[in-house]
Design an enzyme around this catalytic site. Structure first.
Site, PDB file in Angstrom:
ATOM      1  N   CYS A  42      52.546  49.092  54.301  1.00  0.00           N
ATOM      2  CA  CYS A  42      51.473  48.171  53.914  1.00  0.00           C
ATOM      3  C   CYS A  42      51.027  48.468  52.480  1.00  0.00           C
ATOM      4  O   CYS A  42      51.061  49.615  52.030  1.00  0.00           O
ATOM      5  CB  CYS A  42      50.283  48.310  54.871  1.00  0.00           C
ATOM      6  SG  CYS A  42      48.955  47.117  54.545  1.00  0.00           S
ATOM      7  N   ASP A  44      48.122  48.494  51.480  1.00  0.00           N
ATOM      8  CA  ASP A  44      46.807  49.153  51.543  1.00  0.00           C
ATOM      9  C   ASP A  44      46.778  50.423  50.671  1.00  0.00           C
ATOM     10  O   ASP A  44      47.645  51.289  50.800  1.00  0.00           O
ATOM     11  CB  ASP A  44      46.503  49.504  53.008  1.00  0.00           C
ATOM     12  CG  ASP A  44      45.041  49.879  53.220  1.00  0.00           C
ATOM     13  OD1 ASP A  44      44.568  50.815  52.541  1.00  0.00           O
ATOM     14  OD2 ASP A  44      44.385  49.252  54.068  1.00  0.00           O
ATOM     15  N   ARG A  46      45.157  52.951  50.818  1.00  0.00           N
ATOM     16  CA  ARG A  46      44.927  54.220  51.527  1.00  0.00           C
ATOM     17  C   ARG A  46      46.179  54.800  52.160  1.00  0.00           C
ATOM     18  O   ARG A  46      46.115  55.831  52.822  1.00  0.00           O
ATOM     19  CB  ARG A  46      43.841  53.999  52.595  1.00  0.00           C
ATOM     20  CG  ARG A  46      42.503  53.567  52.024  1.00  0.00           C
ATOM     21  CD  ARG A  46      41.593  53.025  53.101  1.00  0.00           C
ATOM     22  NE  ARG A  46      42.135  51.804  53.706  1.00  0.00           N
ATOM     23  CZ  ARG A  46      41.545  51.134  54.710  1.00  0.00           C
ATOM     24  NH1 ARG A  46      40.412  51.589  55.217  1.00  0.00           N
ATOM     25  NH2 ARG A  46      42.084  50.038  55.191  1.00  0.00           N
ATOM     26  N   HIS A  98      49.779  51.027  59.774  1.00  0.00           N
ATOM     27  CA  HIS A  98      48.637  51.950  59.839  1.00  0.00           C
ATOM     28  C   HIS A  98      47.561  51.344  60.722  1.00  0.00           C
ATOM     29  O   HIS A  98      47.433  50.115  60.811  1.00  0.00           O
ATOM     30  CB  HIS A  98      48.084  52.264  58.435  1.00  0.00           C
ATOM     31  CG  HIS A  98      47.478  51.087  57.725  1.00  0.00           C
ATOM     32  ND1 HIS A  98      46.116  50.862  57.679  1.00  0.00           N
ATOM     33  CD2 HIS A  98      48.047  50.050  57.056  1.00  0.00           C
ATOM     34  CE1 HIS A  98      45.877  49.748  56.986  1.00  0.00           C
ATOM     35  NE2 HIS A  98      47.023  49.233  56.599  1.00  0.00           N
ATOM     36  N   CYS A 101      44.598  48.144  60.192  1.00  0.00           N
ATOM     37  CA  CYS A 101      45.197  47.321  59.126  1.00  0.00           C
ATOM     38  C   CYS A 101      44.452  45.979  58.999  1.00  0.00           C
ATOM     39  O   CYS A 101      44.352  45.216  59.960  1.00  0.00           O
ATOM     40  CB  CYS A 101      46.665  47.073  59.416  1.00  0.00           C
ATOM     41  SG  CYS A 101      47.505  46.102  58.136  1.00  0.00           S
TER      42      CYS A 101
END
Ligand code: CO
Length: 209
Positions: A42, A44, A46, A98, A101
């Site tokens: 992803c 993302d 993080r 994750h 999400c």
């Protein structure tokens, strides 16, 4: 971290540290790459692939998009996959989702988000195949997290169904596709035990001969 200038400064110190630890580091880096892993994760912020896996520059070929979707019409992903498998000869493709999400959450909702809803349709279609299981989970966060796992499983299957991966298997190239998930709460990766390394593990309909 407040300005782009800080990033350039950080980079200078990083480059210096690498050279101090290994004077040949950048000479080797410039000479070429031979990563053993392709990471599909992803976007993302993080979930930084190389950082959470503790690997260095040159160790991992990386593709990231919203909610780690593997769409068989996505020329970007297919080009990354083809290059990684056929040219770099990676031994492992890791599809990593994750928990929590935002893309998965959005796909599970009825809210309008604009253009991205067309991308999230890939996940909504997977949700639709698992409504019975998902509806049985009362807690919203737990339901989302389960869907994050189901999404990884669906995308692992999508990787395996490509002519690229099946072509590698047919030619005898060792290649394993893995499904992992990352916990934002504890920073830990979990292997979802979805690994596929040969065509016999696929449903008959998807096998290409
Ligand atoms: Co995400």
């Amino acid at each position: 971290m407040s300005s782009p200038k800080a990033l350039i400064d950080n980079n200078k110190s990083w480059a210096q540290r690498q050279s101090e630890a290994n004077p040949a580091f950048f000479k080797d880096l410039a000479a070429g790459q031979a990563p053993e892993y392709l990471w599909i994760g992803c976007s993302d912020s993080r979930v930084p692939a190389t950082e959470i896996c503790g690997v260095h520059a040159g160790d991992m070929f990386v593709h990231r998009n919203v909610a780690n979707v593997v769409a068989n019409t996505d020329l970007n992903l297919l080009s990354v996959l083809q290059y990684a498998v056929e040219v770099l000869g990676v031994k492992h493709v890791i599809v990593c989702g994750h928990y929590g999400c935002g893309g998965v959450k959005a796909a599970m909702s009825n809210d309008k988000h604009g253009m991205i809803d067309n991308w999230l349709r890939n996940i909504k279609d997977v949700c639709a195949q698992h409504t019975e299981e998902l509806d049985g989970i009362a807690d919203v966060a737990a339901r989302t997290d389960r869907m994050c796992e189901i999404n990884v499983a669906a995308q692992v299957a999508n990787v395996c169904h490509t002519s690229i991966v099946q072509g590698a298997w047919e030619s005898g190239q060792p290649l394993t596709v893995h499904g992992w998930i990352f916990g934002l709460n504890d920073g830990l990766l979990k292997d979802l035990d979805l690994s596929v390394d040969n065509v016999e593990q696929l449903p008959e309909l998807y096998r290409l001969r």
